[in-house]
Write a protein that holds these residues in place. Structure first.
Motif, short mmCIF file in Angstrom:
data_model
loop_
_atom_site.label_atom_id
_atom_site.label_comp_id
_atom_site.label_asym_id
_atom_site.label_seq_id
_atom_site.Cartn_x
_atom_site.Cartn_y
_atom_site.Cartn_z
N CYS A 302 0.86 -1.21 -0.12
CA CYS A 302 -0.12 -0.27 0.07
C CYS A 302 0.77 1.23 0.00
N LEU A 315 -5.19 3.00 -1.01
CA LEU A 315 -6.02 1.72 -0.57
C LEU A 315 -5.93 0.54 -1.41
N ASN A 317 -6.55 -4.00 -1.25
CA ASN A 317 -7.12 -5.29 -0.36
C ASN A 317 -6.08 -6.17 -0.11
N ALA A 362 -15.31 -0.29 2.12
CA ALA A 362 -14.02 -1.03 2.32
C ALA A 362 -13.97 -1.59 3.67
N SER A 368 -14.88 -7.55 2.41
CA SER A 368 -13.66 -8.03 2.72
C SER A 368 -13.59 -9.60 2.85
N PHE A 385 -9.26 -4.40 4.06
CA PHE A 385 -8.52 -3.38 3.36
C PHE A 385 -7.38 -2.71 4.20
N THR A 416 -4.69 3.48 -5.87
CA THR A 416 -5.44 1.87 -5.79
C THR A 416 -5.13 1.28 -7.03
#
Length: 456
Positions: A302, A315, A317, A362, A368, A385, A416
């Motif tokens: 990230c 952001l 995942n 998120a 998730s 996330f 992202t």
């Protein structure tokens, strides 16, 4: 004189080689059978055979996939978005150099309007009894992304109309290899009555016995080599032209498997692993991951995304990370195994209110915990996330961006993943007024870049 022609087709195999030994054996045996009966055989693929999630494809940069097509005796193929958008320009320009089949992509151009040498607008094949078969092809219209890689795309349906108009003066049968999706294939059939057969892909749809749209037969064989398409074409060219097309699918799982299939599949991975042994860094300690809790590797990725895209915040995942990194030598194979996804970085422009909606969505456990594949994601579940420069405080009541309270009217730039601009998971990102894509870098390239910054 009536003639019988045999047409086999695949699409969207996506380097799922676990079924390739069955497909290869079946196609070779069927070709031998038909040719023994003095009948013509054609084998086509409608794109997305090259997918860099597999180590063999990554290690050979698609040239290994071309060799597999050569070995199986394909007649012609078109490219899908995985060939067109996951291979750098120079790689795609040379990946088919050793191809023993034709590559057709009528709507792919170089800047300035010339065609690349490897992409034919169409080809005409002549059977042993003189029937002329014209084949053309087009790929999905992701024009802005192709431009970033140095290609130009024409609108595919309009381009196909031109090629069909040219072909209908020269041939008895017209076939379209389409990587446009089911709905565009139907549109082509509705507006081009001279097209006899459309062999489609891209939307991973399945037509067990084909689909008739007016005078056109549509064929599609799903995804990942689950099916092999077959069309039996019968034609009588005189004194009046008569044609009949009967479509069906063979389920690959129930076909005979060669006795050495397991070793064959392992060998492909071994080839890729050997080619990806380049050392990236040496880690002083292991780096771990979790899909449910905060962990090191998703956080590193990230932050890399934030730096690469120069965003206000980032952001991702955590489900992107599929393996940990052990202490010591880390190779390109390790990074590929950890991040096999053909997913690119992306920067989107959002208002503070839209960014807050993204963050709230998120944080939803239903998202998730979602299990899915597609849009470049080659993992299992979305995962928790992870954020950089985003803080959620006071029991989720307040949000800070780079240490300051989020302002609903302010414009923010969120770093992202491109998959969120294509999917419906986070609507404000999909509908963002401005999106900047970074190609040809994948998320694993950013991870490599960040690890080198930290440990070299």
């Amino acid at each position: 004189m009536r003639e019988k022609i045999h047409i086999y087709h695949t699409n969207d195999i996506h380097s799922h080689f676990e079924k390739w030994p069955r497909i290869r054996k079946f196609l070779k045996e069927r070709r031998d059978l038909h040719e023994a009966n003095e009948e013509d055989v054609f084998i086509f693929d409608s794109g997305d055979f090259i997918d860099r999630w597999h180590s063999f494809t990554e290690g050979t940069l698609g040239k290994g996939n071309v060799a597999l097509f050569n070995d199986a005796g394909y007649t012609a193929v078109t490219i899908g978005n995985n060939e067109g958008l996951t291979l750098p320009h120079d790689v795609l320009n040379h990946v088919y150099a050793q191809a023993e089949f034709d590559v057709m992509a009528a709507n792919v151009y170089l800047p300035g309007g010339t065609r690349p040498s490897w992409a034919l607008p169409y080809q005409i094949y002549k059977t042993s009894r003189g029937t002329k078969i014209g084949v053309t092809a087009a790929t999905a219209y992701y024009r802005p992304l192709y431009k970033l890689l140095g290609w130009e795309l024409s609108e595919p349906i309009a381009e196909l109309k031109k090629q069909i108009s040219d072909l209908q003066k020269q041939v008895d049968i017209i076939i379209v290899l389409s990587h446009l999706g089911m709905h565009d294939d139907q549109t082509i059939a509705e507006h081009n009555p001279r097209v006899d057969l459309i062999l489609g892909g891209h939307t991973h749809h399945v037509f067990m016995n084909g689909k008739k749209v007016n005078h056109t037969t549509l064929g599609a064989a799903g995804r990942y080599g689950e099916y092999i398409g077959y069309v039996e074409a019968e034609i009588d060219t005189g004194p009046f032209l008569w044609k009949k097309f009967t479509a069906s699918l063979f389920e690959t799982a129930i076909l005979d498997n060669p006795p050495n299939a397991g070793e064959y599949i392992k060998e492909l991975d071994a080839i890729g692993k050997e080619l990806l042994q380049t050392e990236v860094v040496t880690l002083p300690q292991p780096l771990n991951y979790s899909w449910q809790e905060h962990s090191e590797l998703p956080a590193i990725l990230c932050e890399a995304l934030y730096k690469w895209c120069k965003g206000d915040c980032a952001l991702v995942n955590s489900g992107l990370i599929l393996s940990s990194l052990e202490k010591g030598k880390v190779t390109k194979y390790d990074l590929h195994r950890m991040l096999p996804h053909p997913i690119n970085p992306c920067l989107v422009e959002l208002t503070g209110a839209e960014l807050e909606e993204v963050i709230r969505k998120a944080e939803d456990s239903a998202l998730s915990e979602l299990e899915f594949q597609g849009l470049g994601f080659r993992g299992i579940m979305m995962g928790k996330f992870v954020y950089h420069k985003i803080e959620i405080e006071n029991n989720n009541q307040s949000i800070k961006i780079a240490g300051k309270p989020l302002i609903p009217e302010k414009i923010y730039h969120l770093a992202t993943l491109d998959m969120f601009t294509f999917g419906v998971f986070l609507p404000p990102i999909k509908n963002a007024r401005r999106k900047i894509y970074y190609l040809p870098e994948f998320v694993r390239d950013l991870m490599e870049w960040e690890l080198k910054n930290r440990y070299i």
